[in-house]
Design an enzyme around this catalytic site. Structure first.
Site, PDB file in Angstrom:
ATOM      1  N   CYS A 123      -1.591   4.026  11.056  1.00  0.00           N
ATOM      2  CA  CYS A 123      -1.328   5.107  11.790  1.00  0.00           C
ATOM      3  C   CYS A 123      -2.634   5.621  12.622  1.00  0.00           C
ATOM      4  O   CYS A 123      -3.088   6.490  12.547  1.00  0.00           O
ATOM      5  CB  CYS A 123      -0.910   6.479  10.748  1.00  0.00           C
ATOM      6  SG  CYS A 123      -2.081   6.713   9.376  1.00  0.00           S
TER       7      CYS A 123
ATOM      8  N   GLY B 169       4.810   6.670  -1.750  1.00  0.00           N
ATOM      9  CA  GLY B 169       6.069   6.223  -1.374  1.00  0.00           C
ATOM     10  C   GLY B 169       6.924   6.519  -0.638  1.00  0.00           C
ATOM     11  O   GLY B 169       8.256   6.503  -0.436  1.00  0.00           O
ATOM     12  N   GLY B 170       6.578   7.263   0.797  1.00  0.00           N
ATOM     13  CA  GLY B 170       7.131   7.649   1.799  1.00  0.00           C
ATOM     14  C   GLY B 170       8.059   6.669   2.383  1.00  0.00           C
ATOM     15  O   GLY B 170       9.274   6.566   2.625  1.00  0.00           O
TER      16      GLY B 170
ATOM     17  N   ASP C 221       1.120  -0.915   4.576  1.00  0.00           N
ATOM     18  CA  ASP C 221       0.724   0.496   5.274  1.00  0.00           C
ATOM     19  C   ASP C 221      -0.671   0.535   5.274  1.00  0.00           C
ATOM     20  O   ASP C 221      -1.351   1.096   3.985  1.00  0.00           O
ATOM     21  CB  ASP C 221       1.609   1.538   4.772  1.00  0.00           C
ATOM     22  CG  ASP C 221       1.234   2.884   5.695  1.00  0.00           C
ATOM     23  OD1 ASP C 221       0.703   2.667   6.635  1.00  0.00           O
ATOM     24  OD2 ASP C 221       1.988   3.809   5.136  1.00  0.00           O
TER      25      ASP C 221
ATOM     26  N   ASP D  31      -0.105  -0.005  -5.323  1.00  0.00           N
ATOM     27  CA  ASP D  31      -1.243   0.708  -4.779  1.00  0.00           C
ATOM     28  C   ASP D  31      -2.482   0.669  -5.717  1.00  0.00           C
ATOM     29  O   ASP D  31      -2.185   0.378  -6.941  1.00  0.00           O
ATOM     30  CB  ASP D  31      -0.992   2.288  -4.377  1.00  0.00           C
ATOM     31  CG  ASP D  31      -1.726   2.760  -3.208  1.00  0.00           C
ATOM     32  OD1 ASP D  31      -1.264   2.784  -2.086  1.00  0.00           O
ATOM     33  OD2 ASP D  31      -2.909   3.099  -3.589  1.00  0.00           O
TER      34      ASP D  31
ATOM     35  N   CYS E 229       0.830  -1.167   0.080  1.00  0.00           N
ATOM     36  CA  CYS E 229      -0.017   0.093  -0.023  1.00  0.00           C
ATOM     37  C   CYS E 229       1.017   1.242  -0.078  1.00  0.00           C
ATOM     38  O   CYS E 229       0.988   1.851   0.791  1.00  0.00           O
ATOM     39  CB  CYS E 229      -0.865   0.046   1.260  1.00  0.00           C
ATOM     40  SG  CYS E 229      -1.859  -1.518   1.395  1.00  0.00           S
ATOM     41  N   ALA E 230       1.569   1.432  -0.826  1.00  0.00           N
ATOM     42  CA  ALA E 230       2.857   2.418  -1.122  1.00  0.00           C
ATOM     43  C   ALA E 230       2.442   3.817  -1.025  1.00  0.00           C
ATOM     44  O   ALA E 230       3.190   4.752  -0.777  1.00  0.00           O
ATOM     45  CB  ALA E 230       3.377   2.238  -2.244  1.00  0.00           C
TER      46      ALA E 230
END
Length: 395
Positions: free
Chosen positions: A335, A215-216, A282, A235, A211-212
Site C-alpha cells: 500500500c 485477515g482483511g 501483502d 503472520d 502476511c495476513a
C-alpha cells in the site's frame, strides 16, 4: 466548549501526536481516542470539531512541526476566522505574536516528495494522498450478493469498481449494523479488494496469505475460493493474527491460521514448500498509499526506515516464492506508491529468479505500472497500491 477552547484542545492533541511521531509512538487515532476518553464531558459536536481541526492541521504540515501550536498556526494561515480564535480567552489559545514559529506547509518532507516525483506521481497525485478517505465495504459473496446487500442497507450505497464493493457516506457507523454482525460484509477499501483479485484464486486451490495481519485480504480470498481447497493465513504478529478466527467465523470462511517466528518462517511452513497454487504477499511497507487515513505516518518515515522495509520486502518475497509450486503464482502487494517498494522490488526479484515471469491480469480499475499494476486516490478513488502477479515456470 467555546470555539477557542476547541482550538486549544486540538493543539493539545497535536502536541501528543507530534511527540509520538518523533518517538514512533501511538497513532493519531489512538492518541485522540485516549484524550477524549479522559474527558468524557466533551460532547459529540465538540469531538467532531476538534478531530477535524487536528486532522486538517496534520494534512497541511509537510514536515514534523515543532509543536501543536505551530501546526495550528499553519492551518490558520489565511483563515481569518480561525486566526481570530487565538484570542487569549479562558481555555483558548494565547494571542498570536509576530515572532512565533509557524509550521512549514507541503505534502511531505522534501526527501519524500522527491521519491514520489521519481515514482511518477505528479502534484495532483501527491495532493490526493492527503484527501479524506472514503468508506468502502465488501459484500461477503458467501452469504449475499452486492445488489442484495445494497438494497437492505439503511443508507444509500454506491457500487465501486470492485465487483463486491460498495461505497458509503463518510462517517457511517457501518460496524454497528446487524448486517455486519451477521457477516454480510467487511469494511475494506476497494483498492484492497482489487489487489486480491490480482491473485485470481479459484475454488479448490491451495492458497497462502503470507502476511495476513488481521485477515482483511484473507477473508476476500476465502470468499473467492467458496470454502473449498485449503487456505492458510500466516503472520509474525500474534496480536493481529489473533483477530482473524473471530472474523472468519462471522464471515463463514474456513481458514487455518499459523503464527510464524521471525527468521524461522520457512521451518514453520515446511509442509507447504512448493505446494501452493497461489500465495498472497501483502508486504510490510511505508504505507504512503494510506495517508488519507493516517496522514501523520509521513512524519514517521525516513530513509533508514525505508531501507528496513526494503529488506523485509525482499525477505517475504523470497519466502513466498519457495511456497509456490511450478506453474503456480504469487501476488506481491504494497500500500505504497514509491517505486523503491513496488516496481523496484519486483525488478530485483525477477533479476535474481529467472524461473519467474510477470502476468498482468485484467482488472476493473487502475493501470499498468512498470511490471505491475497501480491504483491511486487521484485516479481511482481508492487507497494507493502497487501490486504484481508473478508466475513460476514449469520446468
Amino acid at each position: 466548549m467555546t470555539p477557542s477552547a476547541r482550538v486549544q484542545a486540538a493543539i493539545d492533541i497535536l502536541d501528543a501526536v507530534i511527540d509520538a511521531a518523533r518517538g514512533q509512538g501511538a497513532s493519531a487515532d489512538r492518541i485522540a481516542a485516549e484524550w477524549f476518553r479522559a474527558r468524557r464531558f466533551v460532547g459529540s459536536k465538540d469531538r467532531r470539531a476538534i478531530r477535524d481541526l487536528v486532522w486538517n492541521a496534520i494534512r497541511v504540515c509537510g514536515d514534523v512541526p515543532v509543536n501543536g501550536r505551530a501546526a495550528m498556526l499553519r492551518l490558520a494561515k489565511g483563515d481569518t476566522t480561525l486566526t481570530a480564535l487565538f484570542d487569549g480567552s479562558t481555555y483558548g489559545p494565547a494571542l498570536i505574536t509576530a515572532d512565533e514559529p509557524v509550521a512549514e506547509g507541503g505534502i511531505a518532507p522534501a526527501w519524500l516528495v522527491d521519491q514520489m516525483a521519481a515514482s511518477g506521481l505528479d502534484a495532483d497525485e501527491q495532493a490526493a494522498l492527503l484527501g479524506r478517505a472514503l468508506l468502502d465495504l465488501r459484500a461477503n459473496s458467501l452469504k449475499i450478493s452486492r445488489d442484495e446487500l445494497r438494497a437492505g442497507l439503511p443508507v444509500q450505497a454506491e457500487p465501486t469498481a470492485a465487483p463486491d464493493g460498495l461505497r458509503l457516506p463518510v462517517g457511517t457507523a457501518a460496524e454497528s449494523w446487524p448486517e455486519f454482525a451477521e457477516g454480510l460484509f467487511e469494511i475494506q477499501d476497494s483498492g484492497s479488494q482489487i489487489a486480491c483479485m490480482a491473485l485470481g484464486v479459484q475454488p479448490g486451490e491451495a492458497v497462502v496469505d503470507l502476511c495476513a495481519g488481521a485477515g482483511g485480504k484473507t477473508l476476500g480470498l476465502g470468499a473467492a475460493m467458496r470454502n473449498t481447497g485449503k487456505l492458510l493465513a500466516c503472520d509474525i504478529d500474534r496480536n493481529r493474527l489473533s483477530r482473524l478466527p473471530d472474523r472468519a467465523m462471522r464471515a463463514g470462511v474456513l481458514v487455518e491460521t499459523r503464527l510464524l517466528n521471525p527468521g524461522r518462517e520457512l521451518e514453520a511452513l515446511a509442509d507447504w514448500a512448493g505446494m501452493a497454487d497461489a500465495v498472497m504477499i501483502d508486504a510490510p511497507c511505508s504505507g504512503t498509499g494510506t495517508w488519507r487515513r493516517n496522514p501523520e505516518a509521513r512524519w514517521r518515515l525516513d530513509a533508514k526506515a525505508l531501507a528496513r522495509y526494503h529488506t523485509m520486502q525482499a525477505n517475504v518475497l523470497d519466502i513466498g516464492a519457495k511456497l509456490v509450486r511450478p506453474g503456480g503464482r504469487l501476488t506481491y502487494v504494497v500500500c505504497s506508491l514509491l517505486d523503491a517498494e513496488g516496481a523496484g522490488r519486483i525488478d530485483a526479484f525477477l533479476n535474481a529468479n529467472r524461473e519467474w515471469s510477470v502476468a498482468l491480469p485484467g482488472l476493473p480499475a487502475g493501470r499498468p505500472h512498470a511490471k505491475g499494476w497501480r491504483l491511486t486516490p487521484f485516479r481511482d478513488g481508492t487507497d494507493g497500491f502497487f501490486f504484481a502477479t508473478l508466475v513460476r515456470r514449469v520446468n
